[in-house]
Design a protein around this motif. Structure first.
Motif, PDB file in Angstrom:
ATOM      1  N   TYR A  40       0.832  -1.116  -0.131  1.00  0.00           N
ATOM      2  CA  TYR A  40       0.219  -0.168  -0.484  1.00  0.00           C
ATOM      3  C   TYR A  40       0.955   1.442   0.109  1.00  0.00           C
ATOM      4  O   TYR A  40       1.843   0.773   0.601  1.00  0.00           O
ATOM      5  CB  TYR A  40      -0.892   0.421   1.421  1.00  0.00           C
ATOM      6  N   ALA A  44      -3.858   5.657  -0.742  1.00  0.00           N
ATOM      7  CA  ALA A  44      -4.226   5.065  -1.425  1.00  0.00           C
ATOM      8  C   ALA A  44      -5.916   3.878  -1.426  1.00  0.00           C
ATOM      9  O   ALA A  44      -5.595   3.814   0.304  1.00  0.00           O
ATOM     10  CB  ALA A  44      -3.210   3.798  -2.147  1.00  0.00           C
ATOM     11  N   ALA A  45      -6.586   4.199  -1.965  1.00  0.00           N
ATOM     12  CA  ALA A  45      -7.943   3.264  -1.668  1.00  0.00           C
ATOM     13  C   ALA A  45      -7.068   1.598  -0.965  1.00  0.00           C
ATOM     14  O   ALA A  45      -6.574   1.066  -2.712  1.00  0.00           O
ATOM     15  CB  ALA A  45      -8.576   3.232  -2.575  1.00  0.00           C
ATOM     16  N   ASP A  47      -7.470  -2.015  -2.507  1.00  0.00           N
ATOM     17  CA  ASP A  47      -8.669  -2.836  -2.873  1.00  0.00           C
ATOM     18  C   ASP A  47      -8.570  -4.445  -2.502  1.00  0.00           C
ATOM     19  O   ASP A  47      -9.643  -5.301  -2.639  1.00  0.00           O
ATOM     20  CB  ASP A  47      -7.653  -3.219  -5.080  1.00  0.00           C
ATOM     21  N   LEU A  84      -9.518  -0.338   6.436  1.00  0.00           N
ATOM     22  CA  LEU A  84     -10.715  -0.177   5.626  1.00  0.00           C
ATOM     23  C   LEU A  84     -11.775  -1.056   6.091  1.00  0.00           C
ATOM     24  O   LEU A  84     -13.140  -0.398   5.890  1.00  0.00           O
ATOM     25  CB  LEU A  84      -9.987  -1.961   4.879  1.00  0.00           C
ATOM     26  N   GLU A  89     -11.605   3.180   4.463  1.00  0.00           N
ATOM     27  CA  GLU A  89     -11.133   3.056   3.286  1.00  0.00           C
ATOM     28  C   GLU A  89      -9.656   2.895   2.252  1.00  0.00           C
ATOM     29  O   GLU A  89      -9.306   2.644   1.475  1.00  0.00           O
ATOM     30  CB  GLU A  89     -11.808   3.985   2.199  1.00  0.00           C
ATOM     31  N   SER A  90      -8.636   4.250   2.964  1.00  0.00           N
ATOM     32  CA  SER A  90      -7.487   3.956   2.813  1.00  0.00           C
ATOM     33  C   SER A  90      -6.889   4.767   4.442  1.00  0.00           C
ATOM     34  O   SER A  90      -7.113   4.350   5.368  1.00  0.00           O
ATOM     35  CB  SER A  90      -7.141   5.604   1.431  1.00  0.00           C
TER      36      SER A  90
END
Length: 239
Positions: A40, A44-45, A47, A84, A89-90
């Motif tokens: 990461y 950054a988001a 995934d 998350l 989320e980031s």
């Protein structure tokens, strides 16, 4: 990844109740985690979330000028990507492979669905997150108030807890980046530990010769973190 790799090598995956494990196992993807690989970047988001089995991941806070310092390590006891399911989320940190190995990953949306079921997975992940927060807080205190020698001992012990053996493959430059100090300081600290008979160091390989001696030389920060992980993750086998 080799055929012997099993999700149960990760504590959190191994602690899943039968129903959750049955849902998760077909969805887990095995991954190689080479030294220095960035999982990461800051901001950054996410995934995927990652569950290391034999690798160790370093969480680093990176300053605007590029300088960095480690805020936590994650290995076979944990998960990468707690922000998350905590709703962020980031993440503000960078996640870098500190010790090469393997792990499993799960798509972000699947983990969020599991967390929102408000069942056993939620409690397991929250317990782990509390332990991780303790490690982050203790690292901040240690970096401010304790000597580089003590910090190095703490760092070696935390890494050793997440490995099967007593050897780490790690350059002094990478250790310096983790601790947020000059490479010369790490060299001096490693030489002191080597002269004391606690470690041997050659060509990026650190072998711990006297774990009990390292624990005596470390500050209280290591024992505080270890006890909290033992309290919150009680079935984790302590080495």
């Amino acid at each position: 990844m080799g055929p012997s790799a099993q999700p149960s090598q990760n504590y959190l995956l191994g602690a899943l109740p039968a129903a959750e494990a049955q849902r998760w196992m077909p969805l887990l993807e095995s991954v190689d985690l080479p030294l220095g690989h960035v999982l990461y970047e800051s901001g950054a988001a996410l995934d995927h979330v990652y569950f290391p089995t034999t690798a160790i991941i370093s969480l680093l806070y990176v300053m605007e000028n590029g300088a960095s310092a480690e805020i936590a390590v994650v290995g076979n006891e944990g998960i990468l990507g707690v922000s998350l399911f905590m709703g962020g989320e980031s993440t503000p940190s960078r996640a870098v492979v500190q010790s090469a190995g393997h792990g499993f990953r799960l798509k972000a949306n699947i983990l969020k669905e599991e967390f929102n079921r408000a069942g056993p997975v939620l409690h397991l992940l929250l317990h782990y997150t509390q332990a991780l927060i303790t490690q982050m807080a203790q690292t901040a205190v240690c970096n401010r108030h304790h000597t580089l020698d003590q910090q190095l001992c703490r760092w070696l012990l935390l890494s050793l807890d997440r490995l099967a053996g007593n050897q780490l493959v790690m350059t002094q430059e990478l250790i310096a980046n983790m601790l947020g100090v000059r490479r010369e300081g790490v060299t001096e600290g490693a030489l002191k530990l080597q002269r004391a008979g606690l470690i041997s160091y050659a060509r990026g390989h650190i072998t711990v010769l006297d774990r009990a001696g390292l624990e005596k030389r470390s500050c209280e920060c290591y024992s505080v973190v270890r006890k909290e992980y033992g309290r919150l993750l009680p079935n984790k086998v302590a080495r």
